[in-house]
Design a protein around this motif. Structure first.
Motif, PDB file in Angstrom:
ATOM      1  N   GLU A 114      -1.760  -4.215   0.455  1.00 22.40           N
ATOM      2  CA  GLU A 114      -0.469  -4.763   0.876  1.00 22.40           C
ATOM      3  C   GLU A 114       0.672  -4.126   0.096  1.00 22.40           C
ATOM      4  O   GLU A 114       1.719  -3.793   0.649  1.00 22.40           O
ATOM      5  N   ARG A 115       0.469  -3.943  -1.215  1.00 17.96           N
ATOM      6  CA  ARG A 115       1.491  -3.293  -2.043  1.00 17.96           C
ATOM      7  C   ARG A 115       1.674  -1.841  -1.605  1.00 17.96           C
ATOM      8  O   ARG A 115       2.797  -1.342  -1.510  1.00 17.96           O
ATOM      9  N   ALA A 116       0.573  -1.136  -1.318  1.00 14.31           N
ATOM     10  CA  ALA A 116       0.654   0.259  -0.875  1.00 14.31           C
ATOM     11  C   ALA A 116       1.433   0.378   0.438  1.00 14.31           C
ATOM     12  O   ALA A 116       2.226   1.311   0.615  1.00 14.31           O
ATOM     13  N   LEU A 117       1.218  -0.562   1.351  1.00 15.61           N
ATOM     14  CA  LEU A 117       1.942  -0.529   2.629  1.00 15.61           C
ATOM     15  C   LEU A 117       3.438  -0.724   2.422  1.00 15.61           C
ATOM     16  O   LEU A 117       4.256  -0.080   3.094  1.00 15.61           O
ATOM     17  N   ARG A 118       3.801  -1.591   1.484  1.00 15.38           N
ATOM     18  CA  ARG A 118       5.232  -1.764   1.174  1.00 15.38           C
ATOM     19  C   ARG A 118       5.801  -0.484   0.559  1.00 15.38           C
ATOM     20  O   ARG A 118       6.918  -0.061   0.890  1.00 15.38           O
ATOM     21  N   ASN A 119       5.017   0.146  -0.317  1.00 15.50           N
ATOM     22  CA  ASN A 119       5.487   1.386  -0.935  1.00 15.50           C
ATOM     23  C   ASN A 119       5.613   2.512   0.091  1.00 15.50           C
ATOM     24  O   ASN A 119       6.520   3.340   0.004  1.00 15.50           O
ATOM     25  N   LYS A 120       4.702   2.539   1.060  1.00 13.67           N
ATOM     26  CA  LYS A 120       4.781   3.530   2.131  1.00 13.67           C
ATOM     27  C   LYS A 120       6.117   3.419   2.862  1.00 13.67           C
ATOM     28  O   LYS A 120       6.773   4.432   3.147  1.00 13.67           O
ATOM     29  N   GLU A 121       6.520   2.207   3.177  1.00 12.43           N
ATOM     30  CA  GLU A 121       7.793   2.006   3.880  1.00 12.43           C
ATOM     31  C   GLU A 121       8.967   2.443   3.016  1.00 12.43           C
ATOM     32  O   GLU A 121       9.896   3.098   3.499  1.00 12.43           O
ATOM     33  N   LEU A 122       8.933   2.096   1.734  1.00 10.84           N
ATOM     34  CA  LEU A 122      10.021   2.480   0.833  1.00 10.84           C
ATOM     35  C   LEU A 122      10.130   3.999   0.712  1.00 10.84           C
ATOM     36  O   LEU A 122      11.228   4.548   0.611  1.00 10.84           O
ATOM     37  N   ALA A 123       8.966   4.675   0.697  1.00 10.10           N
ATOM     38  CA  ALA A 123       8.945   6.131   0.526  1.00 10.10           C
ATOM     39  C   ALA A 123       9.112   6.882   1.840  1.00 10.10           C
ATOM     40  O   ALA A 123       9.208   8.112   1.839  1.00 10.10           O
ATOM     41  N   GLU A 124       9.123   6.156   2.964  1.00 10.65           N
ATOM     42  CA  GLU A 124       9.255   6.756   4.289  1.00 10.65           C
ATOM     43  C   GLU A 124       8.192   7.843   4.503  1.00 10.65           C
ATOM     44  O   GLU A 124       8.480   8.959   4.930  1.00 10.65           O
ATOM     45  N   ALA A 125       6.954   7.461   4.191  1.00 13.85           N
ATOM     46  CA  ALA A 125       5.828   8.387   4.323  1.00 13.85           C
ATOM     47  C   ALA A 125       5.047   8.037   5.586  1.00 13.85           C
ATOM     48  O   ALA A 125       4.132   7.217   5.570  1.00 13.85           O
ATOM     49  N   SER A 126       5.385   8.681   6.682  1.00 15.20           N
ATOM     50  CA  SER A 126       4.799   8.318   7.977  1.00 15.20           C
ATOM     51  C   SER A 126       3.393   8.868   8.169  1.00 15.20           C
ATOM     52  O   SER A 126       2.661   8.413   9.054  1.00 15.20           O
ATOM     53  N   ASN A 127       2.979   9.853   7.362  1.00 13.77           N
ATOM     54  CA  ASN A 127       1.680  10.510   7.563  1.00 13.77           C
ATOM     55  C   ASN A 127       0.606   9.986   6.607  1.00 13.77           C
ATOM     56  O   ASN A 127      -0.376  10.673   6.336  1.00 13.77           O
ATOM     57  N   VAL A 128       0.777   8.770   6.117  1.00 13.29           N
ATOM     58  CA  VAL A 128      -0.235   8.144   5.270  1.00 13.29           C
ATOM     59  C   VAL A 128      -0.574   6.773   5.832  1.00 13.29           C
ATOM     60  O   VAL A 128       0.312   6.053   6.319  1.00 13.29           O
ATOM     61  N   THR A 129      -1.855   6.429   5.828  1.00 11.14           N
ATOM     62  CA  THR A 129      -2.297   5.095   6.234  1.00 11.14           C
ATOM     63  C   THR A 129      -3.120   4.505   5.093  1.00 11.14           C
ATOM     64  O   THR A 129      -3.674   5.226   4.257  1.00 11.14           O
ATOM     65  N   PHE A 130      -3.209   3.178   5.095  1.00  8.28           N
ATOM     66  CA  PHE A 130      -3.959   2.480   4.062  1.00  8.28           C
ATOM     67  C   PHE A 130      -4.879   1.458   4.707  1.00  8.28           C
ATOM     68  O   PHE A 130      -4.514   0.830   5.705  1.00  8.28           O
ATOM     69  N   GLN A 131      -6.066   1.292   4.119  1.00  7.86           N
ATOM     70  CA  GLN A 131      -6.981   0.277   4.627  1.00  7.86           C
ATOM     71  C   GLN A 131      -7.901  -0.227   3.522  1.00  7.86           C
ATOM     72  O   GLN A 131      -8.185   0.487   2.565  1.00  7.86           O
ATOM     73  N   THR A 132      -8.344  -1.462   3.696  1.00  5.35           N
ATOM     74  CA  THR A 132      -9.275  -2.069   2.760  1.00  5.35           C
ATOM     75  C   THR A 132     -10.690  -1.615   3.089  1.00  5.35           C
ATOM     76  O   THR A 132     -11.109  -1.668   4.240  1.00  5.35           O
ATOM     77  N   VAL A 133     -11.409  -1.159   2.073  1.00 10.93           N
ATOM     78  CA  VAL A 133     -12.824  -0.787   2.214  1.00 10.93           C
ATOM     79  C   VAL A 133     -13.583  -1.538   1.134  1.00 10.93           C
ATOM     80  O   VAL A 133     -13.362  -1.324  -0.050  1.00 10.93           O
ATOM     81  N   ASP A 134     -14.468  -2.410   1.551  1.00 13.57           N
ATOM     82  CA  ASP A 134     -15.128  -3.327   0.623  1.00 13.57           C
ATOM     83  C   ASP A 134     -16.584  -2.936   0.377  1.00 13.57           C
ATOM     84  O   ASP A 134     -17.439  -3.776   0.195  1.00 13.57           O
ATOM     85  N   ASP A 135     -16.853  -1.628   0.395  1.00 12.99           N
ATOM     86  CA  ASP A 135     -18.231  -1.192   0.284  1.00 12.99           C
ATOM     87  C   ASP A 135     -18.250   0.279  -0.104  1.00 12.99           C
ATOM     88  O   ASP A 135     -17.224   0.956  -0.039  1.00 12.99           O
ATOM     89  N   THR A 136     -19.415   0.775  -0.510  1.00 12.63           N
ATOM     90  CA  THR A 136     -19.546   2.207  -0.750  1.00 12.63           C
ATOM     91  C   THR A 136     -19.789   2.984   0.547  1.00 12.63           C
ATOM     92  O   THR A 136     -19.852   4.203   0.535  1.00 12.63           O
ATOM     93  N   GLU A 137     -19.921   2.262   1.672  1.00 15.06           N
ATOM     94  CA  GLU A 137     -20.058   2.922   2.977  1.00 15.06           C
ATOM     95  C   GLU A 137     -18.652   3.230   3.501  1.00 15.06           C
ATOM     96  O   GLU A 137     -17.925   2.327   3.903  1.00 15.06           O
ATOM     97  N   LEU A 138     -18.275   4.495   3.484  1.00 18.09           N
ATOM     98  CA  LEU A 138     -16.932   4.858   3.927  1.00 18.09           C
ATOM     99  C   LEU A 138     -16.882   4.913   5.449  1.00 18.09           C
ATOM    100  O   LEU A 138     -17.743   5.547   6.073  1.00 18.09           O
TER     101      LEU A 138
END
Length: 200
Positions: A114-138
């Motif tokens: 959630e913090r990363a998504l807010r930072n993405k908006e502040l930095a205007e970085a349209s070519n980055v996405t963030f997601q939660t991964v809760d395992d070693t299976e990528l």
């Protein structure tokens, strides 16, 4: 190497999640090393790269090294940032690979994402996405990324062998794995001591 005990793995993961839930709210007194803009400068990130970050994004930097410096990250490349935290390295990588490249940042902490998504908006970085991964299976295809980068994440992973296998699965042939992390200096702990240290 034996597969880590499932119960111990779950306990350690819970401790890590709790720690980084707190980190997502404030970095104050959470780490023994420099964070924020001071941390970026102290670890040798180029000043021209630091300058692309708004101050309200740079202040969330937390890392032990500069994994982006280990080989040139080129325009058009696809990058995976493991344990992206508040997303500062991901956002910097996104600036390096634009306009045609992309970055995915993953973390086990929903609050950090959630913090990363807010930072993405502040930095205007349209070519980055963030997601939660809760395992070693990528959740990515084989050979999807040119670069996988991680900054102080592998020391938090219980099943390191499995994690590294997954990294090499999602890397393209000839891809690069950039690691900055902490290491143990001195006598190694027994397995029992290592487990106990997580729950102090």
């Amino acid at each position: 190497m034996l597969k880590p005990d499932a119960e111990i793995t779950q306990k350690i993961t819970s401790v890590v999640k709790r720690k980084y839930k707190n980190v997502a709210e404030s970095l104050t007194n959470q780490f023994r090393y420099p964070t924020g803009k001071e941390g970026l400068q102290g670890l040798g990130y180029p000043e021209e790269l630091i300058e692309v970050l708004p101050d309200d994004v740079a202040k969330w930097y937390c890392g032990v090294g500069n994994p982006l410096s280990l080989s040139p990250i080129e325009s058009g490349e696809n990058v995976l940032d493991l344990g992206c935290g508040a997303g500062v390295d991901s956002i910097l990588a996104a600036k390096l690979v634009e306009p045609l490249g992309s970055v995915v940042g993953v973390d086990l902490s929903e609050e950090m994402i959630e913090r990363a998504l807010r930072n993405k908006e502040l930095a205007e970085a349209s070519n980055v996405t963030f997601q939660t991964v809760d395992d070693t299976e990528l959740p990515f295809e084989d050979g999807q990324f040119d670069v996988v980068t991680t900054n102080a994440m592998l020391n938090l992973v219980v099943d390191k062998v499995r994690m590294i296998q997954e990294v090499f699965r999602v890397l393209k042939k000839g891809g690069r794995f950039h690691i900055a992390d902490q290491i143990l200096v001195g006598e190694a702990m027994s397995q029992e001591q290592a487990v106990e240290s997580w729950f102090k």
